[in-house]
Design a protein around this motif. Structure first.
Motif, PDB file in Angstrom:
ATOM      1  N   UNK A  96       2.343 -71.119  27.870  1.00  0.00           N
ATOM      2  CA  UNK A  96       3.565 -70.322  27.839  1.00  0.00           C
ATOM      3  C   UNK A  96       4.394 -70.618  29.090  1.00  0.00           C
ATOM      4  N   UNK A  97       5.724 -70.661  28.912  1.00  0.00           N
ATOM      5  CA  UNK A  97       6.611 -70.996  30.016  1.00  0.00           C
ATOM      6  C   UNK A  97       7.319 -69.779  30.605  1.00  0.00           C
ATOM      7  N   UNK A  98       7.681 -68.820  29.763  1.00  0.00           N
ATOM      8  CA  UNK A  98       8.445 -67.682  30.259  1.00  0.00           C
ATOM      9  C   UNK A  98       7.590 -66.832  31.186  1.00  0.00           C
ATOM     10  N   UNK A  99       8.100 -66.507  32.376  1.00  0.00           N
ATOM     11  CA  UNK A  99       7.309 -65.723  33.333  1.00  0.00           C
ATOM     12  C   UNK A  99       6.851 -64.376  32.773  1.00  0.00           C
ATOM     13  N   UNK A 100       7.652 -63.769  31.892  1.00  0.00           N
ATOM     14  CA  UNK A 100       7.259 -62.474  31.334  1.00  0.00           C
ATOM     15  C   UNK A 100       6.003 -62.604  30.486  1.00  0.00           C
ATOM     16  N   UNK A 101       5.952 -63.626  29.670  1.00  0.00           N
ATOM     17  CA  UNK A 101       4.775 -63.819  28.823  1.00  0.00           C
ATOM     18  C   UNK A 101       3.560 -64.167  29.665  1.00  0.00           C
ATOM     19  N   UNK A 102       3.774 -64.966  30.695  1.00  0.00           N
ATOM     20  CA  UNK A 102       2.659 -65.308  31.585  1.00  0.00           C
ATOM     21  C   UNK A 102       2.106 -64.064  32.271  1.00  0.00           C
ATOM     22  N   UNK A 103       2.986 -63.148  32.638  1.00  0.00           N
ATOM     23  CA  UNK A 103       2.517 -61.929  33.299  1.00  0.00           C
ATOM     24  C   UNK A 103       1.782 -61.018  32.328  1.00  0.00           C
ATOM     25  N   UNK A 104       2.279 -60.884  31.111  1.00  0.00           N
ATOM     26  CA  UNK A 104       1.598 -60.043  30.125  1.00  0.00           C
ATOM     27  C   UNK A 104       0.182 -60.548  29.872  1.00  0.00           C
TER      28      UNK A 104
END
Length: 547
Positions: free
Chosen positions: A194-202
């Motif tokens: 995953x590239x989006x920081x939000x998805x990485x944090x979740x």
């Protein structure tokens, strides 16, 4: 009724007739209940007047707060534990499913992201944020589920007493994959998909549940996403204090004598003729009035913080984990807790809400280096969204957890702003952050009840190592068979359970740690859960509404 094996003490073939359990948290209560169910006479001693340990509760002005765990994950572990005692989670608890399971607020974005009880909804939400992420999430969760099943089958219910349990054909076949999951950090594992920081944090946040950070947690723990992103977030009505009440009542039903206000001060040992190691023969206790006396036992199970037990209740020569061992270990974070009674509704917040800062590297790095992060990623629980019993009508109950360095010197909390200056300042900043990010500008003005808790209380009240809130972090060196074991290597008939030991941190892990003790005393060296009674019907039990 099916026959149960007679437990025997470690290092002996003599049957265990009496046991003393040190600590009245969930692992101590569960251990006591299981041992009594196996025929032992069990006494449990808890230093505080209230049972529950980290899973405590506090009440004021009609508000009732859980002061510790607030996520009910891995329901199959709870179900299995209750069935071992001839009952069920459905009989004992009123469980509500949460949807959304939780809501995530991000420093750089106005709109939060809801994580639902539906895999399809979560895949759609991921796809809306990053094209292709929906399909990637399906594959990620498939891997998480397979890894979770592997952990249940081979690791979580094992004391690793026989290494050949790790040499089974299925594990050998998956050895290359397993090695990669152990050596690759969760942060990198997620980042490759995953590239989006939000998805990485979740997807990286579960590391915090394990007392660590995504860059230091083995990617094997991506298995946790098989719980919270697939509809597995539940809540026991009445809160987690209700869960403690239920397990305590089951322990008493099995004949356990629960002694609160009774501090264990020393583990008693005696030499054994012809054997190098002495044997535990009981516990010295101090009553609330200062009276000191001894409780004899065939076996002692310490479920209090392992550092406290080893370094204060045993002489140096009998410590399996002496102070020098802890100097090389890695603590999980400390925390500042904030309990708030709030006037009026708070629909902006879900039952569980997470607030993630932009720069996680700085956030986690500050905690490791002993600095207070500002702003801090934090967690907010609003149980009044689900449970009307935790707040007066028309008002809300908020529990805020701000991860901090495990440093008692940060100070203590208090009621109505009477805590240490640094703890209260951290709480004030967290309150302002929630108000700004969630769009509740008048939040501070609506607070009618306020209490803070700081790392100092974790160190003094719960006797936790370094004032940490969880226990030793789940780094590679402190996971699975590399984590502290559940028996003393210096004293026979002395066993351990709880978050400091295998299998690790969290309520389900503490229940499993209790079962591992029962397996040890039964002589069961398998990696499987104890067999559930086939012919033993559930005993009459009070319903959740009546108990």
């Amino acid at each position: 009724m099916s026959a149960r094996p007679t437990p025997t003490a470690q290092g002996s073939s003599a049957p265990v007739r009496t046991a003393v359990v040190i600590g009245g948290g969930i692992s101590g209560l569960a251990t006591a209940a299981l041992l009594a169910h196996d025929g032992c006479r069990v006494e449990l001693v808890e230093a505080r007047e209230q049972l529950g340990g980290r899973a405590g509760s506090w009440e004021q002005d009609g508000f009732r707060f859980d002061t510790g765990p607030s996520w009910y994950l891995m329901p199959e572990v709870f179900d299995h534990f209750f069935r071992l005692l001839g009952t069920s989670a459905a009989e004992q608890l009123d469980l509500a499913g949460l949807d959304p399971g939780y809501r995530v607020f991000f420093e750089d974005h106005q709109e939060p992201v809801d994580v639902h009880a539906s895999v399809a909804k979560n895949a759609t939400a991921f796809e809306a944020i990053e094209p292709g992420a929906g399909r990637a999430l399906d594959q990620y969760l498939d891997s998480a589920q397979h890894t979770y099943e592997m952990a249940l089958e081979h690791f979580l219910y094992s004391s690793f007493t026989r290494r050949r349990e790790l040499l089974t054909a299925p594990l050998i076949a998956r050895a290359p994959q397993l090695l990669q999951l152990l050596l690759e950090p969760l942060e990198r594992f997620v980042g490759r998909r995953f590239q989006d920081p939000r998805l990485r944090q979740i997807l990286g946040y579960p590391a915090v549940f394990l007392g660590s950070s995504p860059d230091r947690t083995p990617s094997m723990y991506h298995l946790m996403s098989a719980m919270d992103l697939t509809g597995g977030v539940l809540y026991p009505q009445g809160g987690f204090a209700r869960l403690i009440e239920v397990i305590a009542r089951l322990a008493e039903r099995e004949g356990v004598h629960l002694r609160t206000g009774t501090r264990a001060t020393r583990i008693l040992t005696t030499p054994q003729p012809g054997r190098r190691r002495p044997r535990a023969v009981g516990v010295e206790i101090q009553e609330a009035d200062g009276t000191v006396h001894e409780l004899p036992a065939d076996v002692v199970v310490a479920t209090a913080d392992l550092h406290h037990v080893e370094t204060t209740m045993l002489p140096p020569a009998l410590q399996t984990y002496p102070q020098r061992w802890w100097e090389r270990a890695t603590s999980g974070p400390g925390a500042v807790l904030l309990m708030l009674g709030v006037e009026g509704p708070l629909p902006q917040l879900a039952h569980h809400s997470l607030f993630f800062t932009r720069d996680w590297g700085e956030n986690f790095g500050a905690i490791r280096q002993g600095r207070v992060p500002s702003p801090a990623s934090l967690y907010v629980c609003r149980p009044s969204a689900t449970d009307p019993s935790v707040a007066p009508s028309g008002q809300e109950n908020l529990f805020v957890l701000v991860p901090m360095p495990a440093e008692p010197g940060l100070g203590h909390g208090g009621v109505d702003g009477t805590g240490s200056a640094e703890v209260e300042a951290i709480a004030d900043e967290a309150l302002a952050q929630i108000a700004a990010w969630a769009g509740i500008p008048d939040l501070a003005e609506r607070v009618v009840v306020r209490r803070t808790v700081g790392p100092e209380e974790f160190a003094t009240d719960l006797r936790t190592w370094k004032g940490g809130m969880l226990g030793p972090a789940h780094t590679l060196r402190q996971s699975a068979f590399l984590r502290a074991g559940n028996t003393s290597r210096k004293v026979d008939s002395l066993l351990y359970a709880g978050s400091s030991t295998i299998p690790g941190i969290g309520l389900p892990m503490c229940l499993i740690s209790a079962e591992l003790v029962a397996k040890r005393l039964r002589g069961d060296h398998s990696a499987s859960p104890l067999p559930e009674p086939a012919s033993e019907s559930a005993r009459p039990a009070q319903s959740g509404a009546e108990a």
